[in-house]
Design a protein around this motif. Structure first.
Motif, PDB file in Angstrom:
ATOM      1  N   GLU A   1      -7.283  -5.489  -8.478  1.00 17.69           N
ATOM      2  CA  GLU A   1      -6.819  -5.408  -9.881  1.00 17.69           C
ATOM      3  C   GLU A   1      -5.492  -6.168 -10.036  1.00 17.69           C
ATOM      4  O   GLU A   1      -5.309  -6.950 -10.972  1.00 17.69           O
ATOM      5  N   ALA A   2      -4.585  -5.960  -9.056  1.00 20.44           N
ATOM      6  CA  ALA A   2      -3.269  -6.611  -9.105  1.00 20.44           C
ATOM      7  C   ALA A   2      -3.405  -8.133  -8.945  1.00 20.44           C
ATOM      8  O   ALA A   2      -2.702  -8.900  -9.596  1.00 20.44           O
TER       9      ALA A   2
ATOM     10  N   LYS B   1      -8.844 -13.115 -14.506  1.00 20.08           N
ATOM     11  CA  LYS B   1     -10.108 -12.392 -14.237  1.00 20.08           C
ATOM     12  C   LYS B   1     -11.155 -13.276 -13.547  1.00 20.08           C
ATOM     13  O   LYS B   1     -12.056 -12.793 -12.873  1.00 20.08           O
TER      14      LYS B   1
ATOM     15  N   GLY C   1     -13.193  -3.170  -7.000  1.00 18.18           N
ATOM     16  CA  GLY C   1     -12.664  -1.972  -7.660  1.00 18.18           C
ATOM     17  C   GLY C   1     -11.343  -1.465  -7.113  1.00 18.18           C
ATOM     18  O   GLY C   1     -10.821  -0.447  -7.587  1.00 18.18           O
ATOM     19  N   SER C   2     -10.773  -2.142  -6.109  1.00 18.87           N
ATOM     20  CA  SER C   2      -9.518  -1.642  -5.509  1.00 18.87           C
ATOM     21  C   SER C   2      -8.310  -1.991  -6.382  1.00 18.87           C
ATOM     22  O   SER C   2      -8.362  -2.901  -7.215  1.00 18.87           O
ATOM     23  N   LYS C   3      -7.212  -1.256  -6.134  1.00  8.84           N
ATOM     24  CA  LYS C   3      -5.967  -1.533  -6.867  1.00  8.84           C
ATOM     25  C   LYS C   3      -5.442  -2.922  -6.497  1.00  8.84           C
ATOM     26  O   LYS C   3      -4.854  -3.616  -7.315  1.00  8.84           O
ATOM     27  N   GLY C   4      -5.665  -3.295  -5.237  1.00  9.30           N
ATOM     28  CA  GLY C   4      -5.213  -4.606  -4.763  1.00  9.30           C
ATOM     29  C   GLY C   4      -5.897  -5.725  -5.545  1.00  9.30           C
ATOM     30  O   GLY C   4      -5.244  -6.677  -5.986  1.00  9.30           O
TER      31      GLY C   4
ATOM     32  N   PHE D   1       0.146  -3.378   0.065  1.00 12.16           N
ATOM     33  CA  PHE D   1      -1.083  -2.616   0.330  1.00 12.16           C
ATOM     34  C   PHE D   1      -1.461  -2.733   1.818  1.00 12.16           C
ATOM     35  O   PHE D   1      -1.869  -1.758   2.442  1.00 12.16           O
TER      36      PHE D   1
ATOM     37  N   VAL E   1      -8.280  -3.974   1.355  1.00 10.94           N
ATOM     38  CA  VAL E   1      -7.412  -3.672   0.208  1.00 10.94           C
ATOM     39  C   VAL E   1      -7.675  -4.593  -0.986  1.00 10.94           C
ATOM     40  O   VAL E   1      -7.084  -4.413  -2.048  1.00 10.94           O
ATOM     41  N   GLN E   2      -8.582  -5.603  -0.776  1.00 11.40           N
ATOM     42  CA  GLN E   2      -8.964  -6.493  -1.886  1.00 11.40           C
ATOM     43  C   GLN E   2     -10.414  -6.243  -2.301  1.00 11.40           C
ATOM     44  O   GLN E   2     -11.011  -7.061  -2.999  1.00 11.40           O
TER      45      GLN E   2
END
Ligand SMILES: CC(C)(COP(=O)(O)OP(=O)(O)OC[C@H]1O[C@@H](n2cnc3c(N)ncnc32)[C@H](O)[C@@H]1O)[C@@H](O)C(=O)NCCC(=O)NCCS
Ligand SMILES: Nc1ncnc2c1ncn2[C@@H]1O[C@H](COP(=O)(O)OP(=O)(O)OP(=O)(O)O)[C@@H](O)[C@H]1O
Length: 194
Positions: free
Chosen positions: A48-49, A56, A43-46, A91, A39-40
């Motif tokens: 990004e969060a 960054k 490109g995953s949502k995780g 996630f 989940v990390q």
């Protein structure tokens, strides 16, 4: 309905060694560390969060999470570890629940280092903790992950004490001895559980 057996312990106490053996004899393992990495992933949502909170710079040039950097931040700052858990645990949890619900087996093993810390014990019918003495745990962690004593201690101390985990568990495996001795305890235990 699928029965869930929680497998926990402390960092480097031998959970993976136990779960590898259980895989080899046919049990389905839900590995929370592997799900965490998934989940990390790039490109995953995780991810990004995580970058939205930690900046960054936490993402490497190749787009993957800089795990070493994030680890050295959160294992030395409890408030940041709580934040990381708040961000990423939903996630992980939804994937764990999906895997349990979709299992076709009578029993699944939920291998989660922070089973108690993150409240996964409520999903389990039985809980097994793999524990060893602090000095042994520190030694194994330093060797396995090439960490200094200070780095190893910070990681160990970010988790609940093993004594408490053992008290809250249905079964305890003492991994102070050899890998064969750990395995023998697992064999004996699973002969009685099933
Ligand atoms: C901090 C991170 C980036 C470090 O990554 P790294 O690749 O160095 O370690 P990895 O993920 O393989 O975990 C290694 C061990 O660290 C320990 N650990 C991991 N997360 C935590 C945590 N939140 N609290 C205490 N110990 C932890 C566990 O014993 C785990 O087996 C990563 O562990 C992470 O994102 N953790 C938070 C998510 C989480 O709570 N995972 C546990 C799932 S139940
Ligand atoms: N008796 C034993 N039982 C289990 N593991 C042992 C034993 N003796 C030595 N080890 C070693 O201890 C190290 C840590 O074990 P393992 O990787 O299974 O820990 P873990 O609990 O899964 O850790 P993590 O929470 O970081 O995933 C491994 O290198 C393993 O080979």
């Amino acid at each position: 309905m699928t029965r869930v057996i929680g497998l926990t312990g402390g960092i480097a106490t031998g959970k993976s060694t136990v779960s590898e053996y259980l895989t080899s004899v046919g049990y389905e393992i839900i590995d929370a560390d592997k799900i965490t990495h998934q989940v990390q992933s790039k490109g995953s949502k995780g991810l990004e969060a995580i970058a939205a909170f930690f900046g960054k710079d936490i993402i490497k040039e190749d787009g993957e999470l800089n795990r070493q950097k994030l680890g050295s931040i959160v294992f030395n700052d409890k408030a940041k570890l709580i934040e990381l858990t708040r961000i990423i645990d939903p996630f992980i949890r939804s994937e764990v629940i999906r895997r349990i619900n979709e299992s076709k087996n009578d029993v699944v093993i939920l291998d989660a280092p922070t089973l108690f810390e993150n409240g996964y014990h409520f999903m389990c019918d039985n809980i097994i903790s793999v524990v060893c003495d602090f000095d042994e745990q520190e030694k194994r962690l330093m060797e396995r992950d090439s960490l200094s004593k200070e780095e190893a201690d910070a990681r160990i101390k970010s988790q609940w004490p093993l004594k408490i985990k053992a008290e809250l568990s249905t079964y305890v495996i003492d991994s102070n001895g050899s890998i064969m001795q750990t395995r023998n305890q697992v064999v004996k235990l699973f002969n009685n559980i099933d």
